[in-house]
Motif scaffolding. Structure first.
Motif, PDB file in Angstrom:
ATOM      1  N   LEU A  57       0.819  -1.206   0.000  1.00 58.45           N
ATOM      2  CA  LEU A  57       0.000   0.000   0.000  1.00 58.45           C
ATOM      3  C   LEU A  57       0.855   1.258   0.000  1.00 58.45           C
ATOM      4  O   LEU A  57       0.654   2.174  -0.804  1.00 58.45           O
ATOM      5  N   GLU A  58       1.837   1.311   0.894  1.00 62.77           N
ATOM      6  CA  GLU A  58       2.581   2.541   1.103  1.00 62.77           C
ATOM      7  C   GLU A  58       3.795   2.686   0.200  1.00 62.77           C
ATOM      8  O   GLU A  58       4.190   3.803  -0.136  1.00 62.77           O
ATOM      9  N   ASP A  59       4.418   1.560  -0.196  1.00 64.07           N
ATOM     10  CA  ASP A  59       5.661   1.634  -0.967  1.00 64.07           C
ATOM     11  C   ASP A  59       5.576   0.946  -2.323  1.00 64.07           C
ATOM     12  O   ASP A  59       6.573   0.870  -3.035  1.00 64.07           O
ATOM     13  N   GLY A  60       4.421   0.399  -2.675  1.00 67.90           N
ATOM     14  CA  GLY A  60       4.306  -0.270  -3.944  1.00 67.90           C
ATOM     15  C   GLY A  60       4.339   0.683  -5.117  1.00 67.90           C
ATOM     16  O   GLY A  60       4.015   1.875  -4.960  1.00 67.90           O
ATOM     17  N   PRO A  61       4.717   0.206  -6.303  1.00 68.90           N
ATOM     18  CA  PRO A  61       5.160  -1.166  -6.591  1.00 68.90           C
ATOM     19  C   PRO A  61       6.488  -1.497  -5.905  1.00 68.90           C
ATOM     20  O   PRO A  61       7.368  -0.648  -5.830  1.00 68.90           O
ATOM     21  N   SER A  95       2.463  -3.135 -13.745  1.00 70.66           N
ATOM     22  CA  SER A  95       2.642  -3.037 -15.183  1.00 70.66           C
ATOM     23  C   SER A  95       4.083  -2.670 -15.503  1.00 70.66           C
ATOM     24  O   SER A  95       4.826  -2.185 -14.651  1.00 70.66           O
ATOM     25  N   ALA A  96       4.476  -2.884 -16.731  1.00 68.59           N
ATOM     26  CA  ALA A  96       5.849  -2.605 -17.142  1.00 68.59           C
ATOM     27  C   ALA A  96       6.202  -1.139 -16.923  1.00 68.59           C
ATOM     28  O   ALA A  96       7.319  -0.790 -16.572  1.00 68.59           O
ATOM     29  N   ARG A 100      10.292  -0.430 -11.849  1.00 67.25           N
ATOM     30  CA  ARG A 100      11.500   0.379 -11.935  1.00 67.25           C
ATOM     31  C   ARG A 100      12.699  -0.544 -12.106  1.00 67.25           C
ATOM     32  O   ARG A 100      13.231  -1.090 -11.137  1.00 67.25           O
ATOM     33  N   HIS A 101      13.106  -0.773 -13.343  1.00 70.77           N
ATOM     34  CA  HIS A 101      14.237  -1.670 -13.608  1.00 70.77           C
ATOM     35  C   HIS A 101      15.538  -0.902 -13.492  1.00 70.77           C
ATOM     36  O   HIS A 101      15.739   0.100 -14.153  1.00 70.77           O
ATOM     37  N   LYS A 109      10.349  -8.625 -10.680  1.00 72.99           N
ATOM     38  CA  LYS A 109       8.907  -8.413 -10.713  1.00 72.99           C
ATOM     39  C   LYS A 109       8.526  -7.474  -9.571  1.00 72.99           C
ATOM     40  O   LYS A 109       9.018  -7.607  -8.451  1.00 72.99           O
ATOM     41  N   TYR A 110       7.640  -6.545  -9.873  1.00 74.35           N
ATOM     42  CA  TYR A 110       7.144  -5.617  -8.871  1.00 74.35           C
ATOM     43  C   TYR A 110       5.674  -5.923  -8.600  1.00 74.35           C
ATOM     44  O   TYR A 110       4.932  -6.335  -9.492  1.00 74.35           O
TER      45      TYR A 110
END
Length: 259
Positions: A57-61, A95-96, A100-101, A109-110
């Protein structure tokens, strides 16, 4: 004498009942219901799941490895909780564009929370609130909705002092105060520096379902931010529109170059 050694009747009659008894015991044990986890274990599991949801919730993705590091969980433990949240529809792979790659190699994966996941955090009065807002619009028109939205935001940020000046430090302090006020109101807000500015991020919105129908609620927030900060702000995303957070960009004035 030799025939006595060949006689195995005693052995057979002794072994057969024992084997039958073992098979019967096994059958009875198989028929018993599985023993459930102890309340202590179940409670610990629930607290850990809640901590994973809070991070989404707070730090995603956010990646699975980041979740494991932050919560001190093994990779298998993180995977178990993520799989459960993915299966229930409370989380999803980002989503892509949101991922953040960084660096070389295969991108990680995020994961982020979904609208269903947010819905479990508290929308008990959505139907009632929506009905009340529709009645207010019917009685007082759009102006009544706008006035209500402004009063609601002022109830949240009423204790926040306007920025004393337009310096970067002053704007950042006011943005932090706004985020703290919204967190106290249940919005799980934070700030983060981005480029030549700072962003106010609301990771949860208790009224997002109502705001989908009444965007005046979001407009009033942006208006209040601009008034407190004394500068133009830009809304980049909102939960009501399906984004993972409400994000408001506050531009900072770069410090003057030394002469």
């Amino acid at each position: 004498m030799r025939s006595e050694f060949r006689h195995t009747g005693v052995v057979k009659t002794d072994a057969t009942p024992r084997a039958s008894k073992e098979r019967a015991d096994h059958a009875r044990s198989s028929a018993l219901p599985a023993v459930s986890a102890s309340p202590v274990a179940a409670g610990h599991e629930g607290h850990t799941r809640a901590a994973v949801v809070k991070l989404l919730l707070e730090d995603g993705p956010i990646t699975a490895s980041e979740i494991g590091t932050r919560l001190g969980l093994s990779a298998a433990g993180v995977r178990r909780h993520l799989d459960a949240l993915l299966e229930s529809g409370e989380a999803r792979e980002a989503s892509a564009g949101a991922a953040r790659h960084r660096g070389r190699g295969r991108p990680a994966k995020y994961f982020q929370i979904t609208a269903k996941g947010r819905g479990r955090l508290g929308h008990a009065y959505d139907d009632l609130a929506g009905a009340a807002m529709r009645q207010l619009r019917e009685v007082g028109g759009d102006a009544a909705i706008t006035d209500f939205a402004r009063r609601r935001v002022q109830a949240i940020v009423g204790e926040v002092a306007p920025a004393a000046d337009q310096s970067s430090e002053g704007l950042e302090q006011t943005a932090d105060a706004i985020a703290d006020a919204f967190t106290s109101a249940g919005f799980a807000a934070s700030t983060r520096p981005v480029g030549n500015g700072v962003q106010i991020c609301q990771h949860h919105c208790p009224v997002s379902h109502v705001a989908e129908e009444f965007p005046e609620l979001c407009d009033a927030e942006q208006e209040a931010f601009a008034q407190l900060l004394g500068t133009h702000v830009q809304r980049l995303a909102t939960i009501a529109n399906g984004d993972c957070a409400c994000t408001t960009h506050v531009p900072l004035v770069p410090p003057a170059a030394p002469k």
